[in-house]
Design a protein around this motif. Structure first.
Motif, PDB file in Angstrom:
ATOM      1  N   GLU A   1       0.811  -1.387  -0.132  1.00 28.01           N
ATOM      2  CA  GLU A   1       0.481  -0.347   0.404  1.00 28.01           C
ATOM      3  C   GLU A   1       0.451   1.250   0.014  1.00 28.01           C
ATOM      4  OE1 GLU A   1      -3.147  -0.081   2.344  1.00 28.01           O
ATOM      5  OE2 GLU A   1      -2.983  -1.851   2.320  1.00 28.01           O
ATOM      6  N   GLN A   2       2.346   1.057   0.403  1.00 26.53           N
ATOM      7  CA  GLN A   2       2.728   2.307   0.046  1.00 26.53           C
ATOM      8  C   GLN A   2       3.487   2.535  -0.744  1.00 26.53           C
ATOM      9  OE1 GLN A   2       2.906   3.799   2.489  1.00 26.53           O
ATOM     10  NE2 GLN A   2       4.338   4.430   3.556  1.00 26.53           N
ATOM     11  N   THR A   3       3.602   3.548  -1.138  1.00 26.18           N
ATOM     12  CA  THR A   3       4.218   4.008  -2.747  1.00 26.18           C
ATOM     13  C   THR A   3       5.721   4.156  -2.419  1.00 26.18           C
ATOM     14  OG1 THR A   3       1.907   4.527  -3.961  1.00 26.18           O
ATOM     15  CG2 THR A   3       3.535   5.731  -4.730  1.00 26.18           C
ATOM     16  N   PRO A   4       5.984   3.736  -3.350  1.00 23.37           N
ATOM     17  CA  PRO A   4       7.598   3.733  -3.250  1.00 23.37           C
ATOM     18  C   PRO A   4       8.239   5.407  -4.034  1.00 23.37           C
ATOM     19  CG  PRO A   4       7.558   2.596  -5.104  1.00 23.37           C
ATOM     20  CD  PRO A   4       6.074   2.860  -4.056  1.00 23.37           C
ATOM     21  N   ASN A   5       9.120   5.904  -2.909  1.00 21.52           N
ATOM     22  CA  ASN A   5       9.526   7.584  -3.745  1.00 21.52           C
ATOM     23  C   ASN A   5      10.629   7.923  -3.220  1.00 21.52           C
ATOM     24  OD1 ASN A   5       9.312   9.557  -1.083  1.00 21.52           O
ATOM     25  ND2 ASN A   5       7.612   8.603  -1.006  1.00 21.52           N
ATOM     26  N   LEU A   6      11.499   8.652  -4.023  1.00 18.60           N
ATOM     27  CA  LEU A   6      12.063   9.539  -3.824  1.00 18.60           C
ATOM     28  C   LEU A   6      12.061  10.649  -3.652  1.00 18.60           C
ATOM     29  CD1 LEU A   6      15.679   8.401  -3.997  1.00 18.60           C
ATOM     30  CD2 LEU A   6      14.943   8.429  -6.278  1.00 18.60           C
ATOM     31  N   PHE A   7      13.108  11.768  -2.121  1.00 20.78           N
ATOM     32  CA  PHE A   7      12.828  12.752  -2.450  1.00 20.78           C
ATOM     33  C   PHE A   7      10.940  13.294  -3.041  1.00 20.78           C
ATOM     34  CE2 PHE A   7      16.910  11.880  -3.380  1.00 20.78           C
ATOM     35  CZ  PHE A   7      17.472  12.469  -2.282  1.00 20.78           C
ATOM     36  N   GLY A   8      10.170  12.340  -2.302  1.00 23.95           N
ATOM     37  CA  GLY A   8       8.446  12.945  -2.825  1.00 23.95           C
ATOM     38  C   GLY A   8       8.055  13.068  -4.334  1.00 23.95           C
ATOM     39  N   TYR A   9       8.972  12.696  -5.042  1.00 23.32           N
ATOM     40  CA  TYR A   9       8.640  11.589  -6.600  1.00 23.32           C
ATOM     41  C   TYR A   9       8.505  10.414  -6.571  1.00 23.32           C
ATOM     42  CZ  TYR A   9      10.053  16.610  -7.960  1.00 23.32           C
ATOM     43  OH  TYR A   9       9.707  18.195  -7.487  1.00 23.32           O
ATOM     44  N   SER A  10       7.445   9.797  -7.504  1.00 25.84           N
ATOM     45  CA  SER A  10       7.388   8.406  -7.662  1.00 25.84           C
ATOM     46  C   SER A  10       6.927   8.550  -8.814  1.00 25.84           C
ATOM     47  CB  SER A  10       5.724   8.337  -6.441  1.00 25.84           C
ATOM     48  OG  SER A  10       6.184   8.117  -5.309  1.00 25.84           O
ATOM     49  N   ALA A  11       7.401   7.088  -9.695  1.00 17.62           N
ATOM     50  CA  ALA A  11       7.405   6.643 -10.809  1.00 17.62           C
ATOM     51  C   ALA A  11       6.376   5.502 -11.041  1.00 17.62           C
ATOM     52  CB  ALA A  11       8.479   6.539 -11.480  1.00 17.62           C
ATOM     53  N   LEU A  12       5.015   6.033 -11.458  1.00 14.41           N
ATOM     54  CA  LEU A  12       4.053   4.543 -11.337  1.00 14.41           C
ATOM     55  C   LEU A  12       3.636   4.158 -12.316  1.00 14.41           C
ATOM     56  CD1 LEU A  12       1.331   6.060  -8.143  1.00 14.41           C
ATOM     57  CD2 LEU A  12       3.469   4.262  -8.563  1.00 14.41           C
ATOM     58  N   THR A  13       3.562   2.952 -12.861  1.00 10.55           N
ATOM     59  CA  THR A  13       2.965   2.356 -14.029  1.00 10.55           C
ATOM     60  C   THR A  13       0.919   2.590 -14.620  1.00 10.55           C
ATOM     61  OG1 THR A  13       5.138   1.054 -14.777  1.00 10.55           O
ATOM     62  CG2 THR A  13       2.931   0.657 -15.836  1.00 10.55           C
ATOM     63  N   ILE A  14       1.231   3.268 -15.215  1.00  8.07           N
ATOM     64  CA  ILE A  14      -0.607   3.327 -15.824  1.00  8.07           C
ATOM     65  C   ILE A  14      -1.136   1.726 -16.414  1.00  8.07           C
ATOM     66  CG2 ILE A  14      -2.061   4.342 -17.137  1.00  8.07           C
ATOM     67  CD1 ILE A  14      -1.395   6.520 -15.357  1.00  8.07           C
ATOM     68  N   LEU A  15      -1.999   1.338 -15.969  1.00  8.49           N
ATOM     69  CA  LEU A  15      -2.744  -0.547 -16.127  1.00  8.49           C
ATOM     70  C   LEU A  15      -3.565  -0.637 -16.248  1.00  8.49           C
ATOM     71  CD1 LEU A  15      -2.128  -2.056 -12.629  1.00  8.49           C
ATOM     72  CD2 LEU A  15      -0.359  -1.841 -14.466  1.00  8.49           C
ATOM     73  N   SER A  16      -4.464   0.843 -17.212  1.00  3.60           N
ATOM     74  CA  SER A  16      -6.033   0.839 -16.885  1.00  3.60           C
ATOM     75  C   SER A  16      -5.696   1.642 -18.937  1.00  3.60           C
ATOM     76  CB  SER A  16      -7.373   0.446 -16.477  1.00  3.60           C
ATOM     77  OG  SER A  16      -7.022   2.239 -16.002  1.00  3.60           O
ATOM     78  N   ASN A  17      -6.703   2.127 -19.337  1.00  2.00           N
ATOM     79  CA  ASN A  17      -6.966   3.067 -20.469  1.00  2.00           C
ATOM     80  C   ASN A  17      -7.827   4.151 -19.439  1.00  2.00           C
ATOM     81  OD1 ASN A  17      -4.986   2.433 -22.167  1.00  2.00           O
ATOM     82  ND2 ASN A  17      -6.421   0.386 -22.999  1.00  2.00           N
ATOM     83  N   SER A  18      -8.094   3.484 -18.836  1.00  2.00           N
ATOM     84  CA  SER A  18      -9.593   4.992 -18.429  1.00  2.00           C
ATOM     85  C   SER A  18      -8.683   6.440 -18.119  1.00  2.00           C
ATOM     86  CB  SER A  18     -10.085   4.860 -16.353  1.00  2.00           C
ATOM     87  OG  SER A  18      -8.569   5.265 -16.069  1.00  2.00           O
TER      88      SER A  18
END
Length: 177
Positions: A32-49
């Protein structure tokens, strides 16, 4: 010239390995924790919404944000009660007793999200996206992708280094010249 080219190749391979390793680790993190570096995170989009803004496989970079900094039309990532992360656009915001609530909607969806987003659910505001980079992350998480993008560059790096050390003339050889 030869040394410069070797340095450039080694640096490129090293940076490629580090970048791919980061994507691999980020992709594997399902907590549930979103990994971040200095307050920035990179996430992958999993849908086309969120098409046409983002497509499945794009990587988004988000910055942790306070609720009072967010306005209608901002795109945010938030956590759901089920532990998922959703990235949608704010269509409306409301403040009640010092607490913020947001109405969100995917650009490709016909209706707004059923549940309002409370300020505590907001992970961050989307800054930009990198199209299709998430596909690399998915590829690296598979055994063949891991071999191609992690193991082979490391083997190449070690091979180049060993070759260069073996090809260097020793001090004795230089003395005879």
């Amino acid at each position: 010239m030869k040394r410069t080219l070797s340095f450039v190749i080694k640096s490129f391979i090293g940076l490629l390995c580090l970048g791919v390793a980061f994507l691999f680790i980020q992709n594997q993190q399902q907590s549930e924790q979103t990994p971040n570096l200095f307050g920035y995170s990179a996430l992958t989009i999993l849908s086309n919404s969120m098409q046409p803004e983002f497509s499945e496989g794009d990587v988004i970079v988000i910055k942790q944000s306070q609720a009072d900094e967010l306005v209608a039309n901002d795109i945010i990532t938030f956590g759901t009660k089920e532990g998922h992360r959703v990235t949608h656009r704010i269509t409306d915001s409301t403040e009640q007793d010092g607490n913020f609530f947001f109405t969100t909607k995917g650009d490709n969806n016909n209706v707004a999200d059923a549940e309002p987003v409370f300020e505590g659910q907001v992970i961050g505001k989307v800054l930009f996206s990198i199209p299709m980079l998430g596909l690399v992350s998915r590829f690296v998480s598979e055994p063949i992708g891991f071999m191609v993008l992690i193991v082979l560059p490391l083997v190449a790096y070690v091979g180049i280094t060993v070759y260069e050390r073996l090809a260097r003339p020793t001090k004795k050889e230089e003395a005879f010249k």
